[in-house]
Design an enzyme around this catalytic site. Structure first.
Site: not given
Ligand code: NAD
Length: 269
Positions: A162, A145, A158, A66
Site C-alpha cells: 500500500k 489503506s 500488505y 483476475d
C-alpha cells in the site's frame, strides 16, 4: 468477459471501471457511481450471485477478471471503453497479508504485490491512453489503506504494497496532470462489512474482542463506537472522480478516523 450490451453515451454521464466490485468498498463504489449516472464496468475474480438482485439496471456491467493478469485488466478496460470512452478507473481490488517477513513465501509475496500494486500499475497503463484522447481527461482513484500512510507491525507485506501504491499514485499524478488526468488515492480502514475484515473476524477466537480492537485502533471509530462503512469510502471516491475535484491530484484522503495520525490516546474507562 461475459456481457456485451453497450450503453448509449448520450444516456450516461461517463464510463467507469471498478476492480473488485463484487464486495465491500468496490461494491459500494459500483452502486454509487451507477447512481451518479456512470456506466460502470465492474471486474472481479468471481461474480457473486447474491449481488444479482442489487446490481440491477442498465448501467452496471459485471465481468470476471483476475487483476493479477495484465491481459484481464486490459480486456476489462477495453470492453468498457468500447462503449465510447473511458472517464474513471477505480483500482480497488486488494487482499490482506498478515504474516511476519520470516514466514512469507515467494508465492505469497507475489500474490499480495500483484493484486495490490501490479494490478493498479497495469490498470493505469491501459486507462491512461484512453483518457489522453478524452477531451475531459479522466480520473483514477487507487484504494490504498491507512497502512499505506503509517506501516503496521502485523502486516508488513500488505503495508509495503500500500505504501508503493501511494508512491504510484503521486508519481503518475505528476506525469499525467498535463493530460488532465487526475490520479488520487483513498486510504481507508477499518472498514466493516467487507470481505477483508470479515475474513479476520471469521478466524478469531473471540470475534467480538477482535472487532473492538479494530475500533480501538482508530480514534474516531472509537469515539463513534463503530467501523467506517464501505459507502463512506465510496462517497470519497465519488468526490475524487467528480468535477468538484477537477484540480485535485496526487492526494491521499485518509478515511480512517485518524488511525494513520499516530498512536491514539489511551483508553480511560
Ligand atoms: P473485500 O474482500 O470485501 O473486497 C475485495 C474485492 O476484491 C473482492 O470482491 C475480491 O474478490 C476482489 N479481488 C481480490 N483479488 C482479486 C483479483 N486477483 N482479481 C479481481 N478481483 C479481486 O475487501 P474490501 O475491504 O472492500 O477491499 C477493497 C480494497 O480496500 C482493498 O484494496 C483493500 O486493501 C482496501 N482496504 C480495506 C480496508 C478494510 O478495513 N476493509 C482497509 C484499508 C484498505
Amino acid at each position: 468477459m461475459t456481457e456485451s450490451s453497450k450503453p448509449s453515451m448520450s444516456s450516461v454521464r461517463g464510463v467507469a471501471v471498478v476492480t473488485g466490485g463484487e464486495s465491500g468498498i468496490g461494491r459500494a463504489t459500483v452502486l454509487r457511481l451507477a447512481q451518479a449516472g456512470y456506466a460502470v464496468y465492474s471486474g472481479d475474480l468471481r461474480l457473486n450471485p447474491s449481488n444479482d438482485a442489487v446490481f440491477t439496471g442498465p448501467n452496471i456491467h459485471r465481468h470476471a477478471c483476475d487483476v493479477r493478469k495484465e491481459a484481464d485488466v486490459r480486456s476489462l478496460i477495453l470492453t468498457a471503453s468500447a462503449a465510447g470512452r473511458l472517464d474513471v478507473l477505480v483500482n480497488n481490488a486488494g487482499i490482506g497479508m498478515v504474516k511476519p517477513i520470516t514466514e512469507v513465501t515467494e508465492e505469497e509475496w507475489d500474490r499480495c504485490l500483484d493484486t495490490n500494486l501490479k494490478a493498479a500499475f497495469f490498470g493505469c497503463k491501459h486507462a491512461i491512453p484512453l483518457m489522453q484522447v478524452n477531451p475531459q481527461g479522466g480520473a483514477i482513484v487507487n484504494v490504498a489503506s491507512n497502512a499505506g500512510l503509517l506501516p503496521r507491525a502485523h502486516d508488513p507485506v500488505y503495508s509495503i504494497s500500500k505504501h508503493a501504491l501511494v508512491g504510484l499514485t503521486k508519481s503518475l499524478a505528476l506525469c499525467h496532470s498535463v493530460d488532465r488526468i487526475r490520479i488520487n488515492a483513498v486510504c481507508p480502514g477499518p472498514v466493516g462489512d467487507t470481505g477483508m475484515i470479515n475474513a479476520d473476524l471469521a478466524v478469531a477466537s473471540d470475534p467480538k474482542a477482535m472487532a473492538e480492537q479494530f475500533i480501538a485502533a482508530s480514534p474516531l471509530a472509537r469515539a463513534f463506537r463503530r467501523m467506517i462503512t464501505p459507502d463512506e469510502v465510496a462517497q470519497a471516491i465519488e468526490y475524487l472522480v467528480s468535477d468538484a475535484a477537477l484540480l485535485v491530484t496526487g492526494t491521499m484522503i485518509a478515511i480512517d478516523g485518524g488511525k494513520s495520525l499516530g498512536v491514539p490516546p489511551r483508553v480511560t474507562q
